[in-house]
Design a protein around this motif. Structure first.
Motif, PDB file in Angstrom:
ATOM      1  N   LYS A   1      97.813  22.055 -32.916  1.00 44.63           N
ATOM      2  CA  LYS A   1      97.971  20.896 -33.605  1.00 44.63           C
ATOM      3  C   LYS A   1      98.444  20.762 -34.866  1.00 44.63           C
ATOM      4  CE  LYS A   1      99.184  16.371 -35.817  1.00 44.63           C
ATOM      5  NZ  LYS A   1      98.971  15.363 -35.801  1.00 44.63           N
ATOM      6  N   ARG A   2      96.328  22.039 -34.729  1.00 43.39           N
ATOM      7  CA  ARG A   2      96.610  22.390 -36.732  1.00 43.39           C
ATOM      8  C   ARG A   2      96.795  23.530 -36.288  1.00 43.39           C
ATOM      9  NH1 ARG A   2      90.578  22.283 -38.945  1.00 43.39           N
ATOM     10  NH2 ARG A   2      90.780  23.428 -40.704  1.00 43.39           N
ATOM     11  N   ALA A   3      97.000  25.017 -35.585  1.00 42.44           N
ATOM     12  CA  ALA A   3      97.586  26.431 -34.847  1.00 42.44           C
ATOM     13  C   ALA A   3      98.448  26.338 -35.869  1.00 42.44           C
ATOM     14  CB  ALA A   3      96.829  26.844 -33.719  1.00 42.44           C
ATOM     15  N   GLN A   4      99.165  24.804 -35.383  1.00 43.14           N
ATOM     16  CA  GLN A   4     100.898  25.457 -35.442  1.00 43.14           C
ATOM     17  C   GLN A   4     101.138  24.609 -36.659  1.00 43.14           C
ATOM     18  OE1 GLN A   4     102.804  24.025 -32.461  1.00 43.14           O
ATOM     19  NE2 GLN A   4     101.164  24.102 -31.255  1.00 43.14           N
TER      20      GLN A   4
ATOM     21  N   PRO B   1     106.320  35.506 -33.491  1.00 46.01           N
ATOM     22  CA  PRO B   1     105.266  34.432 -33.247  1.00 46.01           C
ATOM     23  C   PRO B   1     104.372  34.255 -34.854  1.00 46.01           C
ATOM     24  CG  PRO B   1     105.625  34.940 -31.198  1.00 46.01           C
ATOM     25  CD  PRO B   1     106.146  35.630 -32.180  1.00 46.01           C
ATOM     26  N   LEU B   2     103.608  35.446 -34.386  1.00 47.86           N
ATOM     27  CA  LEU B   2     101.795  35.296 -35.483  1.00 47.86           C
ATOM     28  C   LEU B   2     102.918  36.014 -36.595  1.00 47.86           C
ATOM     29  CD1 LEU B   2      99.675  37.030 -32.410  1.00 47.86           C
ATOM     30  CD2 LEU B   2      99.286  35.027 -34.027  1.00 47.86           C
ATOM     31  N   TYR B   3     103.809  36.721 -37.085  1.00 45.33           N
ATOM     32  CA  TYR B   3     103.420  37.524 -38.345  1.00 45.33           C
ATOM     33  C   TYR B   3     104.950  37.101 -38.626  1.00 45.33           C
ATOM     34  CZ  TYR B   3     100.364  40.874 -37.016  1.00 45.33           C
ATOM     35  OH  TYR B   3      98.944  41.866 -36.331  1.00 45.33           O
ATOM     36  N   HIS B   4     105.770  36.502 -38.321  1.00 41.71           N
ATOM     37  CA  HIS B   4     107.370  36.468 -39.143  1.00 41.71           C
ATOM     38  C   HIS B   4     107.460  35.228 -39.950  1.00 41.71           C
ATOM     39  CE1 HIS B   4     112.101  35.633 -39.909  1.00 41.71           C
ATOM     40  NE2 HIS B   4     111.398  37.054 -39.541  1.00 41.71           N
TER      41      HIS B   4
ATOM     42  N   SER C   1     108.483  31.426 -38.206  1.00 38.97           N
ATOM     43  CA  SER C   1     106.947  30.914 -37.123  1.00 38.97           C
ATOM     44  C   SER C   1     106.093  29.508 -38.015  1.00 38.97           C
ATOM     45  CB  SER C   1     106.378  32.581 -36.496  1.00 38.97           C
ATOM     46  OG  SER C   1     105.771  31.492 -35.556  1.00 38.97           O
ATOM     47  N   GLN C   2     106.577  29.010 -36.853  1.00 41.03           N
ATOM     48  CA  GLN C   2     105.144  27.416 -37.319  1.00 41.03           C
ATOM     49  C   GLN C   2     103.978  28.113 -37.192  1.00 41.03           C
ATOM     50  OE1 GLN C   2     105.764  24.257 -35.284  1.00 41.03           O
ATOM     51  NE2 GLN C   2     106.115  25.397 -32.976  1.00 41.03           N
ATOM     52  N   TRP C   3     103.285  29.699 -36.164  1.00 42.90           N
ATOM     53  CA  TRP C   3     102.084  29.754 -36.147  1.00 42.90           C
ATOM     54  C   TRP C   3     101.993  30.459 -37.329  1.00 42.90           C
ATOM     55  CZ3 TRP C   3      99.788  27.801 -32.047  1.00 42.90           C
ATOM     56  CH2 TRP C   3     100.205  27.716 -30.502  1.00 42.90           C
ATOM     57  N   ALA C   4     103.192  31.551 -37.955  1.00 46.31           N
ATOM     58  CA  ALA C   4     102.838  32.684 -38.945  1.00 46.31           C
ATOM     59  C   ALA C   4     101.392  31.802 -40.311  1.00 46.31           C
ATOM     60  CB  ALA C   4     103.636  33.172 -39.128  1.00 46.31           C
TER      61      ALA C   4
ATOM     62  N   HIS D   1      92.164  34.474 -36.903  1.00 43.05           N
ATOM     63  CA  HIS D   1      93.716  34.604 -37.372  1.00 43.05           C
ATOM     64  C   HIS D   1      92.743  33.793 -39.207  1.00 43.05           C
ATOM     65  CE1 HIS D   1      98.257  33.085 -37.396  1.00 43.05           C
ATOM     66  NE2 HIS D   1      97.413  33.509 -37.841  1.00 43.05           N
ATOM     67  N   LEU D   2      94.182  34.870 -40.156  1.00 45.79           N
ATOM     68  CA  LEU D   2      92.815  34.084 -41.132  1.00 45.79           C
ATOM     69  C   LEU D   2      94.416  34.190 -41.747  1.00 45.79           C
ATOM     70  CD1 LEU D   2      91.013  37.579 -42.446  1.00 45.79           C
ATOM     71  CD2 LEU D   2      90.491  35.159 -41.045  1.00 45.79           C
ATOM     72  N   ASN D   3      94.224  32.887 -42.734  1.00 39.92           N
ATOM     73  CA  ASN D   3      94.690  32.091 -43.520  1.00 39.92           C
ATOM     74  C   ASN D   3      95.563  33.190 -45.058  1.00 39.92           C
ATOM     75  OD1 ASN D   3      97.002  30.242 -44.977  1.00 39.92           O
ATOM     76  ND2 ASN D   3      96.309  28.831 -44.579  1.00 39.92           N
ATOM     77  N   ALA D   4      96.521  33.808 -45.029  1.00 38.06           N
ATOM     78  CA  ALA D   4      97.325  34.771 -46.109  1.00 38.06           C
ATOM     79  C   ALA D   4      97.159  33.652 -47.306  1.00 38.06           C
ATOM     80  CB  ALA D   4      97.857  35.356 -45.977  1.00 38.06           C
TER      81      ALA D   4
END
Length: 505
Positions: free
Chosen positions: A391-394, A421-424, A427-430, A274-277
């Motif tokens: 917690k950090r991932a979200q 959840p991964l792309y929208h 979402s707290q995950w995106a 997972h990369l932070n864009a």
């Protein structure tokens, strides 16, 4: 007492070796009514609406009944709901069983179902599962055994998502509050919560009044054993009956022991980077592409996984509804990775953090770290327990860091449960904001025609491949170790139903 004295005399005659062998057999027989499972860590939550990760799911899935379930063949099957019918494009009516009782003896009714639905979609609860249920806009009890769910327009994934909806008791949760309920969960499933010793084990007891298939074991214990070699040792010594999350090397060792067996299944879970864009140096597309080119997927699979796993180029596996074949992803090309990093102004002093947790195979995390170092990146691994990792991932992009290794499974076997959840952007995950991506995701989850949905999900994969918010790595093979006598079939959605296990007769 006489039996004990007789055994002692026998041990004296047979010698120490026979004593050890007899103790092993006796221990095995004594354990027949107790199933001991070695997890990686203790559950981060026992409230089924507050988390959804393997070590929590393995435990609480046996304490609660869900709206619907999947059979061992992967097909959606009745559980709390016995049947359902479409009233219109956005309304589905469910008929419920009338004979289900919670562990305190109170009946499960439509009010509990309505409460469970409204609770999990309530933003105030901050459920990490909310993105997978937020197309439900209302729930209504028609009578004690009938519920209607209304969605925001057509929602083809409703039944698949309801596989994960655990029904909780409205009166009890309201009375004790969320915190107390998380500490001492009360469900209606085949096993009842007994206790949790933090860092040691969680104990469940069979629900002898269960309406469905009763559990074969009087007690189930889930032990927290972070070290995989220790889990293997527990299994081989008879201390554990079933162990989770072993790697290919340990599986090879287990195969040499006739008393145990290795069980594997290609899951719906996909491993990814997972990369932070949205924050830090990974906001530069060239950096994200460089990272994608730096990772040798096939090398990881061949070198560390003995070929159990399969390369992935999108975030869906072939078992998902919405899977689209034909994407090639980014080829392993260290030279291209170096060129892109240089073009982006990344030097050997530019810091990157890679955060992880013991739940994940650290050999893989360290291999990826080395691959990134080999192309000139300065990458530091940061480790926390799984609760801290979640917690950090979200968290917000500013708190997330640059990158993380992870594995995603929605349990629904549908594209919506992974891609939304991964792309929208909601979402707290995106860690991506892309209006076109949002538009395609919203269309894909709102059409009842499977062929029309595929068109939109193909476009989602195209955007993801172009923008690289994640690097898909491989379809995960889940490896378990078990006693030879344990009969159980692992499933792609990683269901872990104790009442579907039994000892060989």
């Amino acid at each position: 007492m006489r039996g004990t004295e007789t055994m002692a005399r026998w041990f004296g005659r047979l010698g120490i070796a026979a004593l050890a062998a007899t103790v092993f057999v006796s221990g095995a027989l004594a354990a027949k009514d107790v199933l001991v499972v070695d997890l990686v860590q203790e559950p981060s939550s026992l409230d089924p609406h507050l988390q959804w990760n393997p070590d929590s799911y393995f435990v609480y899935r046996n304490v609660f009944d869900n709206m619907v379930t999947r059979d061992d063949a992967g097909k959606i099957a009745p559980q709390v709901a016995t049947s359902w019918r479409q009233i219109d494009d956005s309304t589905t009516e469910f008929t419920l069983r009338s004979d289900i009782k919670f562990h305190d003896g109170t009946p499960l009714t439509a009010d509990d179902v309505v409460f469970s639905v409204k609770r999990i979609i309530d933003p105030a609860l901050k459920s990490p599962q909310r993105d997978q249920f937020n197309k439900i806009v209302d729930a209504t009890a028609v009578n004690p055994t009938t519920v209607q769910l209304k969605t925001q327009g057509p929602y083809p994934v409703l039944l698949a998502q309801l596989v994960k909806l655990s029904i909780v008791p409205k009166a009890h949760v309201t009375q004790v509050g969320n915190d107390k309920f998380n500490q001492e969960p009360l469900g209606s499933g085949p096993y009842k919560f007994v206790s949790i010793q933090r860092g040691v084990k969680t104990t469940l007891a069979r629900n002898d009044a269960y309406w469905g298939t009763k559990g074969p074991f009087a007690t189930a214990e889930f032990h927290a054993v972070p070290d995989p070699a220790t889990r293997v040792a527990d299994l081989r010594s008879g201390k554990a009956d079933l162990i989770v999350t072993i790697n290919a090397d340990l599986a090879a060792e287990l195969k040499k022991d006739a008393r145990v067996k290795v069980q594997s299944v290609l899951s719906e879970r996909v491993a990814y980077f997972h990369l932070n864009a949205l924050a830090g140096p990974t906001t530069d597309l060239r950096v994200r592409k460089a990272i994608a080119h730096a990772i040798d997927r096939q090398g990881i699979i061949d070198g560390l996984m003995a070929g159990y796993d399969k390369p992935a180029t999108t975030m869906l596996s072939p078992v998902h509804v919405g899977y689209v074949d034909g994407f090639k992803g980014y080829a392993y090309d260290p030279g291209q990775a170096k060129a892109l990093l240089k073009e982006a102004g990344i030097t050997a002093d530019t810091p990157f953090t890679l955060f992880t947790a013991p739940t994940f195979d650290q050999r893989i995390v360290q291999a990826i770290q080395q691959m990134l170092i080999d192309v000139g990146m300065k990458v530091t691994i940061v480790t926390s327990d799984f609760a801290g990792w979640l917690k950090r991932a979200q968290s917000s992009p500013a708190e997330f860091g640059e990158m993380s290794f992870s594995r995603w499974s929605c349990g629904c076997q549908d594209a919506d449960g992974v891609l939304f959840p991964l792309y929208h952007s909601s979402s707290q995950w995106a860690k991506l904001r892309d209006p076109e991506m949002d538009k395609e995701l919203e269309a894909g989850r709102s059409l009842l025609d499977p062929a029309a949905r595929l068109i939109h999900y193909k476009r989602v994969h195209e955007i993801a491949e172009a923008t690289v918010p994640v690097v898909p790595l491989y379809q995960v093979a889940i490896l378990y170790g078990a006693r030879k006598e344990l009969r159980w079939t692992p499933t792609p959605n990683e269901s872990f139903f104790i009442n579907r296990m039994k000892w060989e007769e």
